[in-house]
Design a protein around this motif. Structure first.
Motif: not given
Length: 265
Positions: A34, A36, A224-225
């Motif tokens: 990810e 993030c 993504d996050h």
């Protein structure tokens, strides 16, 4: 990793400085692969969170796991060998050394040569040095800084110095890369270059990236996050679209009570 899913997990993590609760009960899970982003107003506790993840600060409560291992309370020098690297909000390069020398310093945590081997420079030590230089050259090419590889870092622009610092972090061969306000102070072109490099770091090198960032353009474009902190608490956690529409996030950035968002009393 825990359940084969999360690279890093924070459970009930808190940090107290005297009578100040800098962070309170943070739960956060980041999946391998990810990007993030940790966002929030100034003073929200973002850098304190990074300091605990990288073990520069021990938590007052809670636990941290990295690649399934409990790292709570570990010394910071143990993190590079476990696969964690970091850049800092303020530049931390060796300005009188060359670009290549700065990047090579990032290799030291991965070298296992002894005193005698280093003194004689033969056998395994020689092979490790050659491999380190080859890896450093590859990073220089990856970051498109070949033309400045032999220049003292202090003679470079701020944006290029930040790129060198990123190269040194990559030289540690991390599984997790922590970027603290990487594009702060950069112009639009430099910011776009860094965004491209971060995406390539994830796609080509398989490195998970966590970044503290105030530039909402780069956060929304490449994350993504996203996790949002405010006054030391996590107030939202999800995709960029979910977070940007969250009433608590809107209220935090506008400086309003949450109930005032959307015309509510």
């Amino acid at each position: 990793m825990s359940g084969g899913q999360y690279l890093i997990e924070l459970s009930g993590v808190s940090k107290r400085f005297g009578g100040l609760d800098a962070l309170s009960g943070i739960d956060l899970q980041v999946k391998s692969g990810e990007i993030c982003s940790i966002i929030g107003p100034n003073g929200a506790g973002k850098t304190t969170l990074f300091n605990m993840i990288s073990c520069l600060l021990p938590p007052s409560a809670g636990s941290l796991r990295f690649q399934g291992e409990d790292i709570t309370g570990m010394p910071p020098h143990a993190m590079p060998r476990r696969g964690m690297a970091r850049t800092f909000q303020n530049l931390a390069v060796f300005k009188h050394e060359t670009v290549m020398s700065n990047i090579l310093t990032g290799m030291h945590a991965q070298l296992n040569t002894g005193i005698f081997g280093a003194a004689l420079f033969w056998g395994a030590t020689r092979r490790a040095e050659i491999a380190a230089r080859e890896a450093a050259e590859e990073i220089v090419e990856f970051l498109e800084i070949e033309t400045i590889r032999d220049l003292p870092v202090g003679t470079l622009s701020y944006g290029l110095q930040k790129r060198v610092e990123l190269g040194r972090a990559l030289a540690m061969r991390p599984r997790l890369l922590l970027l603290d306000e990487m594009v702060s102070g950069m112009n639009q072109e430099e910011t776009e270059d860094i965004a491209r490099f971060i995406l390539d770091i994830r796609e080509e090198r398989g490195i998970t990236v966590m970044m503290i960032e105030h530039d909402m353009g780069i956060v929304m474009d490449i994350s993504d996050h996203v996790a949002v902190l405010n006054f030391g608490r996590k107030i939202a956690d999800g995709t960029p679209a979910e977070v940007s529409a969250h009433p608590a996030v809107v209220a935090a950035y506008l400086g309003l009570p949450e109930g005032a968002v959307g015309g509510q009393p």
